[in-house]
Design a protein around this motif. Structure first.
Motif, PDB file in Angstrom:
ATOM      1  N   GLU A  34       0.480   5.798  -0.472  1.00 12.25           N
ATOM      2  CA  GLU A  34      -0.424   6.924  -0.660  1.00 12.25           C
ATOM      3  C   GLU A  34       0.365   8.221  -0.736  1.00 12.25           C
ATOM      4  OE1 GLU A  34      -1.837   8.446   3.700  1.00 12.25           O
ATOM      5  OE2 GLU A  34      -2.913   6.694   2.908  1.00 12.25           O
ATOM      6  N   VAL A  37     -10.298  -2.831   5.723  1.00 12.16           N
ATOM      7  CA  VAL A  37     -10.381  -1.378   5.581  1.00 12.16           C
ATOM      8  C   VAL A  37     -11.205  -0.848   6.746  1.00 12.16           C
ATOM      9  CG1 VAL A  37     -11.126   0.515   4.110  1.00 12.16           C
ATOM     10  CG2 VAL A  37     -10.243  -1.584   3.076  1.00 12.16           C
ATOM     11  N   TRP A  51      -5.248  -2.228  -6.944  1.00  9.38           N
ATOM     12  CA  TRP A  51      -6.295  -1.236  -6.742  1.00  9.38           C
ATOM     13  C   TRP A  51      -5.665   0.150  -6.762  1.00  9.38           C
ATOM     14  CZ3 TRP A  51     -11.590  -2.073  -5.469  1.00  9.38           C
ATOM     15  CH2 TRP A  51     -11.966  -3.413  -5.295  1.00  9.38           C
ATOM     16  N   TYR A  73       0.845  -1.185   0.000  1.00 12.24           N
ATOM     17  CA  TYR A  73       0.000   0.000   0.000  1.00 12.24           C
ATOM     18  C   TYR A  73       0.882   1.237   0.000  1.00 12.24           C
ATOM     19  CZ  TYR A  73      -3.288   3.554   1.628  1.00 12.24           C
ATOM     20  OH  TYR A  73      -4.046   4.683   1.741  1.00 12.24           O
ATOM     21  N   HIS A  86     -10.399  -0.705 -10.210  1.00  9.75           N
ATOM     22  CA  HIS A  86      -9.980  -2.092 -10.021  1.00  9.75           C
ATOM     23  C   HIS A  86     -10.347  -2.895 -11.261  1.00  9.75           C
ATOM     24  CE1 HIS A  86      -9.012  -5.845  -8.038  1.00  9.75           C
ATOM     25  NE2 HIS A  86     -10.230  -6.311  -8.265  1.00  9.75           N
ATOM     26  N   THR A 134     -11.676  -6.834   2.305  1.00 17.37           N
ATOM     27  CA  THR A 134     -11.485  -6.837   0.859  1.00 17.37           C
ATOM     28  C   THR A 134     -11.207  -8.244   0.369  1.00 17.37           C
ATOM     29  OG1 THR A 134      -9.103  -6.434   1.043  1.00 17.37           O
ATOM     30  CG2 THR A 134     -10.546  -4.513   0.974  1.00 17.37           C
ATOM     31  N   TRP A 187      -4.115   6.871  -3.538  1.00 16.74           N
ATOM     32  CA  TRP A 187      -3.460   5.676  -3.012  1.00 16.74           C
ATOM     33  C   TRP A 187      -3.479   4.539  -4.024  1.00 16.74           C
ATOM     34  CZ3 TRP A 187      -6.547   1.394  -2.827  1.00 16.74           C
ATOM     35  CH2 TRP A 187      -7.933   1.586  -2.746  1.00 16.74           C
ATOM     36  N   THR A 188      -2.556   3.618  -3.832  1.00 13.04           N
ATOM     37  CA  THR A 188      -2.509   2.384  -4.620  1.00 13.04           C
ATOM     38  C   THR A 188      -2.300   1.224  -3.661  1.00 13.04           C
ATOM     39  OG1 THR A 188      -0.117   2.615  -4.983  1.00 13.04           O
ATOM     40  CG2 THR A 188      -1.584   3.501  -6.687  1.00 13.04           C
ATOM     41  N   ASN A 189      -2.781   0.059  -4.045  1.00 13.71           N
ATOM     42  CA  ASN A 189      -2.604  -1.114  -3.191  1.00 13.71           C
ATOM     43  C   ASN A 189      -2.593  -2.374  -4.051  1.00 13.71           C
ATOM     44  OD1 ASN A 189      -2.339  -2.574  -0.762  1.00 13.71           O
ATOM     45  ND2 ASN A 189      -4.534  -3.003  -0.728  1.00 13.71           N
ATOM     46  N   THR A 190      -1.556  -3.162  -3.907  1.00 18.64           N
ATOM     47  CA  THR A 190      -1.502  -4.488  -4.509  1.00 18.64           C
ATOM     48  C   THR A 190      -1.436  -5.477  -3.361  1.00 18.64           C
ATOM     49  OG1 THR A 190      -0.333  -3.660  -6.453  1.00 18.64           O
ATOM     50  CG2 THR A 190      -0.250  -6.023  -6.057  1.00 18.64           C
ATOM     51  N   PRO A 191      -2.529  -6.183  -3.070  1.00 16.18           N
ATOM     52  CA  PRO A 191      -2.551  -7.081  -1.913  1.00 16.18           C
ATOM     53  C   PRO A 191      -1.444  -8.127  -1.985  1.00 16.18           C
ATOM     54  CG  PRO A 191      -4.764  -6.738  -2.764  1.00 16.18           C
ATOM     55  CD  PRO A 191      -3.819  -6.141  -3.765  1.00 16.18           C
ATOM     56  N   GLY A 223      -7.898  -8.159   3.031  1.00 15.18           N
ATOM     57  CA  GLY A 223      -7.495  -6.972   3.759  1.00 15.18           C
ATOM     58  C   GLY A 223      -8.636  -6.452   4.620  1.00 15.18           C
TER      59      GLY A 223
END
Length: 226
Positions: free
Chosen positions: A4, A27, A61, A2, A38, A54, A15-19, A25
């Motif tokens: 931001e 939130v 994302w 993650y 997404h 998530t 923000w960006t997030n690649t699990p 996850g």
């Protein structure tokens, strides 16, 4: 992973997030709303009253997180209609309009950058949020009681409640509780002991903090911070 950064849109965060890993996850409620990208789709995350789990997917994302009370003016939808929901933008806007925006975001080299441009463009087309909403959020985030907030802003308790539900997705008491959770977590993550965190953020005691954290996030403070 993650990451931001501050957005060029005042108060917002990109923000960006690649699990990583197979687990979903978590939130946490923060009073905000997000415009999400997404897998080529645009969605809107409404204000949460509890933790949102998530999907356990490695797909990336991206999002723009709007500060409390500001997204409804940009999206044209009362926040309460999106409370605890993730909704495809095509369900909120005319399909052709939503698809055009998705195409612009998808055409950008970086979806997060495309989302930010879309948010800036939308902000330029709409009236700014009522400054009263920012004053409500700031007062509650500072720990002011709801009744005192209404008095200080010169509005009745009923009007404060109606404005809060439309702009934030829930009444001022719930917003105050969510914002207090975020203040407490920020202190605890910085290393402040939980008993001191509880005292500094307006909880009756550490047990009260623990109960609130469990109710809002689904886990204990120890599990969350660990």
């Amino acid at each position: 992973m993650y990451a931001e950064r501050a957005s060029r849109l005042a108060g917002a965060v990109v923000w960006t997030n690649t699990p990583a890993g197979p687990r979903p996850g978590r939130v946490l409620p923060d009073g905000c709303m997000d415009l999400l990208w997404h897998d080529g789709r645009l969605l809107v995350a409404g204000p949460d009253t509890r933790a949102h789990l998530t999907e356990a997917s490695p797909a990336p994302w991206a999002g723009v997180r709007f500060p409390p009370g500001t997204a409804p003016a940009l999206l044209g939808v009362p926040a309460v209609e999106l409370r605890d929901r993730r909704v495809d933008l095509t369900d909120l806007w005319p399909a052709d309009r939503a698809r055009r925006l998705a195409a612009l975001v998808n055409a950008a080299g970086d979806p997060a950058e495309g989302l930010e441009r879309a948010a800036l463009s939308r902000a330029a087309e709409t009236a700014p949020p009522d400054p009263l909403l920012g004053r409500i959020a700031a007062a509650l985030d500072a720990g002011r009681p709801v009744a005192a907030t209404a008095d200080e802003l010169g509005i009745g308790a009923r009007l404060l409640h109606r404005r809060s539900v439309a702009a934030f997705g829930y009444g001022p008491k719930t917003l105050a509780r969510v914002l207090r959770l975020q203040r407490a977590l920020a202190l605890a993550r910085a290393g402040t002991p939980l008993a001191e965190t509880a005292a500094r953020t307006g909880f009756a005691d550490q047990a009260h903090l623990t109960r609130d954290v469990r109710e809002l996030t689904g886990v204990t403070p120890g599990e969350l911070l660990g």
